[in-house]
Write a protein that holds these residues in place. Structure first.
Motif, PDB file in Angstrom:
ATOM      1  N   ALA A 198       9.801  -4.871  -6.534  1.00 29.80           N
ATOM      2  CA  ALA A 198      10.432  -5.106  -5.238  1.00 29.80           C
ATOM      3  C   ALA A 198      10.477  -3.828  -4.403  1.00 29.80           C
ATOM      4  CB  ALA A 198      11.841  -5.661  -5.438  1.00 29.80           C
ATOM      5  N   LEU A 199      10.901  -2.725  -5.020  1.00 30.61           N
ATOM      6  CA  LEU A 199      11.004  -1.459  -4.283  1.00 30.61           C
ATOM      7  C   LEU A 199       9.623  -0.957  -3.848  1.00 30.61           C
ATOM      8  CD1 LEU A 199      13.688   0.272  -6.533  1.00 30.61           C
ATOM      9  CD2 LEU A 199      14.015  -0.485  -4.164  1.00 30.61           C
ATOM     10  N   LEU A 200       8.649  -1.054  -4.734  1.00 20.89           N
ATOM     11  CA  LEU A 200       7.301  -0.604  -4.387  1.00 20.89           C
ATOM     12  C   LEU A 200       6.706  -1.475  -3.272  1.00 20.89           C
ATOM     13  CD1 LEU A 200       5.893   0.134  -7.957  1.00 20.89           C
ATOM     14  CD2 LEU A 200       6.468   1.823  -6.199  1.00 20.89           C
ATOM     15  N   THR A 201       6.873  -2.783  -3.396  1.00 17.87           N
ATOM     16  CA  THR A 201       6.322  -3.682  -2.376  1.00 17.87           C
ATOM     17  C   THR A 201       6.986  -3.448  -1.024  1.00 17.87           C
ATOM     18  OG1 THR A 201       5.924  -5.349  -4.083  1.00 17.87           O
ATOM     19  CG2 THR A 201       5.860  -6.094  -1.812  1.00 17.87           C
ATOM     20  N   TRP A 202       8.296  -3.331  -1.023  1.00 17.83           N
ATOM     21  CA  TRP A 202       9.024  -3.112   0.231  1.00 17.83           C
ATOM     22  C   TRP A 202       8.578  -1.809   0.896  1.00 17.83           C
ATOM     23  CZ3 TRP A 202      12.581  -5.855   3.071  1.00 17.83           C
ATOM     24  CH2 TRP A 202      13.216  -5.156   4.098  1.00 17.83           C
ATOM     25  N   SER A 203       8.536  -0.736   0.127  1.00 13.94           N
ATOM     26  CA  SER A 203       8.208   0.568   0.715  1.00 13.94           C
ATOM     27  C   SER A 203       6.761   0.606   1.193  1.00 13.94           C
ATOM     28  CB  SER A 203       8.470   1.686  -0.299  1.00 13.94           C
ATOM     29  OG  SER A 203       7.710   1.495  -1.476  1.00 13.94           O
ATOM     30  N   LEU A 241       5.740   1.160   5.005  1.00 17.83           N
ATOM     31  CA  LEU A 241       4.942   2.340   5.345  1.00 17.83           C
ATOM     32  C   LEU A 241       3.722   1.959   6.178  1.00 17.83           C
ATOM     33  CD1 LEU A 241       5.090   4.312   1.968  1.00 17.83           C
ATOM     34  CD2 LEU A 241       5.920   5.144   4.174  1.00 17.83           C
ATOM     35  N   GLY A 242       3.105   0.835   5.830  1.00 16.55           N
ATOM     36  CA  GLY A 242       1.956   0.387   6.603  1.00 16.55           C
ATOM     37  C   GLY A 242       2.327  -0.128   7.974  1.00 16.55           C
ATOM     38  N   GLU A 243       3.520  -0.700   8.097  1.00 11.75           N
ATOM     39  CA  GLU A 243       3.932  -1.307   9.359  1.00 11.75           C
ATOM     40  C   GLU A 243       4.508  -0.284  10.329  1.00 11.75           C
ATOM     41  OE1 GLU A 243       4.459  -4.571  11.997  1.00 11.75           O
ATOM     42  OE2 GLU A 243       3.332  -4.368  10.127  1.00 11.75           O
ATOM     43  N   SER A 244       5.383   0.604   9.846  1.00 11.22           N
ATOM     44  CA  SER A 244       6.107   1.502  10.748  1.00 11.22           C
ATOM     45  C   SER A 244       5.823   2.978  10.527  1.00 11.22           C
ATOM     46  CB  SER A 244       7.619   1.257  10.613  1.00 11.22           C
ATOM     47  OG  SER A 244       8.041   1.474   9.284  1.00 11.22           O
ATOM     48  N   GLY A 245       5.039   3.308   9.502  1.00 10.48           N
ATOM     49  CA  GLY A 245       4.737   4.706   9.249  1.00 10.48           C
ATOM     50  C   GLY A 245       5.757   5.350   8.330  1.00 10.48           C
ATOM     51  N   PRO A 246       5.458   6.553   7.848  1.00 13.66           N
ATOM     52  CA  PRO A 246       6.330   7.207   6.866  1.00 13.66           C
ATOM     53  C   PRO A 246       7.667   7.638   7.455  1.00 13.66           C
ATOM     54  CG  PRO A 246       4.561   8.684   7.543  1.00 13.66           C
ATOM     55  CD  PRO A 246       4.261   7.352   8.157  1.00 13.66           C
ATOM     56  N   SER A 247       8.679   7.628   6.604  1.00 13.37           N
ATOM     57  CA  SER A 247      10.006   8.127   6.949  1.00 13.37           C
ATOM     58  C   SER A 247      10.677   8.565   5.655  1.00 13.37           C
ATOM     59  CB  SER A 247      10.845   7.050   7.638  1.00 13.37           C
ATOM     60  OG  SER A 247      11.193   6.023   6.735  1.00 13.37           O
ATOM     61  N   PRO A 248      11.668   9.448   5.723  1.00 13.46           N
ATOM     62  CA  PRO A 248      12.344   9.882   4.493  1.00 13.46           C
ATOM     63  C   PRO A 248      12.924   8.718   3.695  1.00 13.46           C
ATOM     64  CG  PRO A 248      12.914  11.330   6.317  1.00 13.46           C
ATOM     65  CD  PRO A 248      12.141  10.194   6.915  1.00 13.46           C
ATOM     66  N   ALA A 257       5.996 -14.511  14.144  1.00 15.35           N
ATOM     67  CA  ALA A 257       6.088 -13.440  13.142  1.00 15.35           C
ATOM     68  C   ALA A 257       5.057 -12.357  13.403  1.00 15.35           C
ATOM     69  CB  ALA A 257       5.865 -14.020  11.749  1.00 15.35           C
ATOM     70  N   GLU A 258       5.412 -11.130  13.040  1.00 16.28           N
ATOM     71  CA  GLU A 258       4.444 -10.042  13.032  1.00 16.28           C
ATOM     72  C   GLU A 258       3.685 -10.072  11.697  1.00 16.28           C
ATOM     73  OE1 GLU A 258       6.335  -6.348  13.948  1.00 16.28           O
ATOM     74  OE2 GLU A 258       6.526  -6.859  16.075  1.00 16.28           O
ATOM     75  N   PHE A 259       2.680  -9.207  11.577  1.00 14.28           N
ATOM     76  CA  PHE A 259       1.837  -9.250  10.380  1.00 14.28           C
ATOM     77  C   PHE A 259       2.645  -8.955   9.119  1.00 14.28           C
ATOM     78  CE2 PHE A 259      -1.222  -7.603   7.284  1.00 14.28           C
ATOM     79  CZ  PHE A 259      -2.121  -8.663   7.266  1.00 14.28           C
ATOM     80  N   ALA A 260       3.656  -8.100   9.218  1.00 13.43           N
ATOM     81  CA  ALA A 260       4.490  -7.826   8.045  1.00 13.43           C
ATOM     82  C   ALA A 260       5.162  -9.102   7.554  1.00 13.43           C
ATOM     83  CB  ALA A 260       5.541  -6.771   8.376  1.00 13.43           C
ATOM     84  N   GLY A 261       5.534  -9.988   8.469  1.00  7.61           N
ATOM     85  CA  GLY A 261       6.116 -11.263   8.066  1.00  7.61           C
ATOM     86  C   GLY A 261       5.127 -12.109   7.298  1.00  7.61           C
ATOM     87  N   GLY A 284      -4.997  -0.230   9.128  1.00  4.01           N
ATOM     88  CA  GLY A 284      -4.573  -0.242  10.526  1.00  4.01           C
ATOM     89  C   GLY A 284      -4.155  -1.594  11.054  1.00  4.01           C
ATOM     90  N   ILE A 285      -3.930  -2.578  10.175  1.00  3.75           N
ATOM     91  CA  ILE A 285      -3.499  -3.909  10.614  1.00  3.75           C
ATOM     92  C   ILE A 285      -1.979  -3.957  10.584  1.00  3.75           C
ATOM     93  CG2 ILE A 285      -3.575  -6.376  10.123  1.00  3.75           C
ATOM     94  CD1 ILE A 285      -6.243  -5.921   8.738  1.00  3.75           C
ATOM     95  N   SER A 286      -1.357  -4.271  11.701  1.00  4.67           N
ATOM     96  CA  SER A 286       0.093  -4.349  11.776  1.00  4.67           C
ATOM     97  C   SER A 286       0.476  -5.177  12.998  1.00  4.67           C
ATOM     98  CB  SER A 286       0.711  -2.941  11.880  1.00  4.67           C
ATOM     99  OG  SER A 286       0.275  -2.300  13.080  1.00  4.67           O
ATOM    100  N   GLY A 287       1.790  -5.345  13.169  1.00  2.13           N
ATOM    101  CA  GLY A 287       2.301  -6.040  14.344  1.00  2.13           C
ATOM    102  C   GLY A 287       1.671  -7.406  14.542  1.00  2.13           C
ATOM    103  N   GLU A 288       1.140  -7.617  15.748  1.00  2.52           N
ATOM    104  CA  GLU A 288       0.516  -8.891  16.082  1.00  2.52           C
ATOM    105  C   GLU A 288      -1.001  -8.763  16.156  1.00  2.52           C
ATOM    106  OE1 GLU A 288       2.324 -10.641  19.489  1.00  2.52           O
ATOM    107  OE2 GLU A 288       4.310 -10.720  18.589  1.00  2.52           O
ATOM    108  N   ASP A 289      -1.553  -7.863  15.357  1.00  2.54           N
ATOM    109  CA  ASP A 289      -3.005  -7.663  15.358  1.00  2.54           C
ATOM    110  C   ASP A 289      -3.763  -8.925  14.967  1.00  2.54           C
ATOM    111  OD1 ASP A 289      -2.741  -5.070  16.163  1.00  2.54           O
ATOM    112  OD2 ASP A 289      -3.113  -4.168  14.200  1.00  2.54           O
ATOM    113  N   TYR A 290      -3.108  -9.808  14.184  1.00  5.53           N
ATOM    114  CA  TYR A 290      -3.826 -11.019  13.782  1.00  5.53           C
ATOM    115  C   TYR A 290      -4.025 -11.983  14.952  1.00  5.53           C
ATOM    116  CZ  TYR A 290       0.709 -13.438  13.593  1.00  5.53           C
ATOM    117  OH  TYR A 290       1.931 -13.992  13.906  1.00  5.53           O
TER     118      TYR A 290
END
Length: 490
Positions: free
Chosen positions: A218-223, A227-234, A51-55, A424-430
């Motif tokens: 749920a919506l706030l947590t997901w977004s 946002l922290g994992e992949s950056g902002p998008s519309p 798993a990545e850190f988001a997982g 700045g923690i994301s992906g496999e940084d752990y």
């Protein structure tokens, strides 16, 4: 047995009273222990399931999301349909979800199972305290609640040690250990715990409010996580906006509902509103620290899961030893000064944690930090609970504690979703000691700032002298070390 519960005639020193206490303590311990050990297991879970850190974030947040969104509804269901019945259903649900967690073949299945665990926790958690309040004679009720809090604290202290040991064997045992415990709770509850319900409970359930609250979280947590994992998008900004609109709709519905989950009149009291704002800031900080610290200890400092799990044991021991004294202090001088200096002292403890890095020593680097941190929490927890309960009318005491507990859980949920990404923690940084250590430092610094802001807010707004009328409800109501007791978080 229903007659016993209806009149609250159980005495603490009797066999019947001890059975009720055993059942409620074991039921709370299920969620407490699970809350303390899952964080310890995150590194092993991520490695084994790829798993990545988001997982890992969602492994924590799926549970907290369901619990925060449904815990007030769980209390209402118990009042209407029978507290023992809903408690037992919650225990069985929690056990089955734990089995699914233990057998999860991938991170996606584990996240779904953790969400189901949260549903079970929302059903069983409110019933634990409610069963004691409804069953025991008035003269013994305070002592029973105190015994329940103390025994729950012992469970919290044991949890990290047992959890660390289990994780070294297999992280799956962290979840599977719940099954035999749940079986004991169900058998004892059905045989020895009297049923009770609130005959004056409102005739309806606030399903609209529950749906809106769950959707907003749920919506706030997901977004925020994305946002922290992949950056902002519309698309993510749109989801975030939808979550904020759902939250606004929840507030509007609660103001008009004949049976609201959150009685609006509570927030008309300035101290109640201020105490919940302090709760929001404090538990946002704690939610992040308790997830990231065990990863920092394992990934960067090289601690084993057992050593990482027990590193925070001094916090629990300090709180067990001194929370009652902190509560007594708040009775004498009011909650304002404890709630000012407690978070500030806890923030100092977090700043000391910045010294925990590669090759860190438990005695030189970890112990001083957690002792200062624990002292700050000890000054904060009991006075904060007392301020919330004291500021609410007697008829809303249960609702006030439930609202404050939900605020604490939601704060931790949203902070764990947002702050790691900001740091700045994301992906496999752990798996990368250098990258994770940098992010840990930033996240801890932000968390220390949140605690400092909580102290300032308390100093400015919490001014009413404290009445020593409801402190007996418990001295460690939101102790996050026991995750938080007696309504544990994860």
């Amino acid at each position: 047995m229903d007659a016993v519960a209806a009149h609250g005639d159980l005495r603490l020193g009797t066999a019947a009273g001890r059975w009720v206490l055993l059942t409620t303590v074991l039921g709370s311990a299920l969620v407490m222990i699970d809350g303390t050990v899952v964080n310890v297991a995150l590194s092993r879970i991520g490695t084994e399931l790829g798993a990545e850190f988001a997982g890992l974030q969602w492994t924590v947040n799926a549970y907290t999301l369901a619990l925060a969104a449904l815990i007030l509804l769980g209390g209402s269901l118990g009042d209407r349909f029978g507290r023992r019945r809903v408690f037992v259903i919650g225990v069985v649900w929690f056990a089955l979800a734990s089995l699914l967690c233990g057998l999860a073949p991938d991170i996606q299945t584990l996240i779904v199972a953790r969400g189901l665990q949260g549903v079970g926790g929302a059903l069983l958690t409110p019933g634990s305290l409610a069963l004691i309040s409804a069953s025991f004679h008035g003269e013994d009720r305070g002592a029973a609640i105190g015994a329940w809090s103390g025994l729950g604290g012992i469970a919290a202290a044991i949890g990290p040690f047992v959890g660390g040991w289990l994780v070294e064997l297999s992280w799956r045992l962290v979840f599977l250990i719940n099954l035999p415990l749940a079986a004991v709770v169900v058998v004892v509850a059905l045989r020895h715990v009297p049923e009770s319900r609130d005959e004056d409970a409102p005739p309806g359930l606030d399903l609209t409010g529950t749906t809106l609250a769950a959707s907003a979280l749920a919506l706030l947590t997901w977004s925020l996580t994305a946002l922290g994992e992949s950056g902002p998008s519309p698309a993510l900004w749109a989801i975030l906006l939808a979550g904020m609109l759902a939250l606004a709709a929840f507030v509007a519905v609660e103001r008009r509902s004949p049976h609201p989950l959150v009685p609006p009149t509570l927030f008309a009291d300035r101290v109640f509103a201020a105490a919940n704002a302090v709760t929001l800031l404090v538990y946002a900080a704690l939610g992040v620290v308790f997830v990231l610290l065990v990863l920092q200890l394992q990934t960067v400092a090289g601690f084993t899961p057992l050593a990482a799990g027990t590193a925070l044991l001094p916090v629990t021991l300090v709180m067990l030893a001194f929370s009652s004294r902190a509560g007594a202090l708040a009775q004498r001088i009011g909650p304002r000064l404890p709630l000012t200096f407690g978070p500030l002292l806890a923030a100092c403890g977090l700043l000391l944690m910045l010294r925990i890095g590669e090759g860190a020593s438990w005695a030189l680097h970890v112990l001083p930090a957690v002792l200062v941190f624990g002292a700050g929490l000890t000054l904060t927890v009991a006075p904060l609970t007392a301020a919330v309960l004291d500021s609410a009318p007697d008829r809303y005491a249960g609702a006030a504690s439930g609202v404050n507990n939900a605020v604490a859980r939601a704060a931790g949920l949203l902070a764990v979703a947002l702050l790691p990404g900001l740091a700045g923690i994301s992906g496999e940084d752990y798996h990368d000691p250098a990258a994770f250590s940098v992010g840990f430092g930033v996240a801890v610094g932000i968390s220390a700032g949140l605690l400092a802001a909580a102290g300032v807010l308390a100093f400015v707004l919490v001014r009413r002298p404290h009445r020593a009328t409801r402190l007996e409800v418990e001295q460690c109501f939101h102790c996050p070390v026991s995750a938080p007791t007696p309504y544990p978080t994860d």
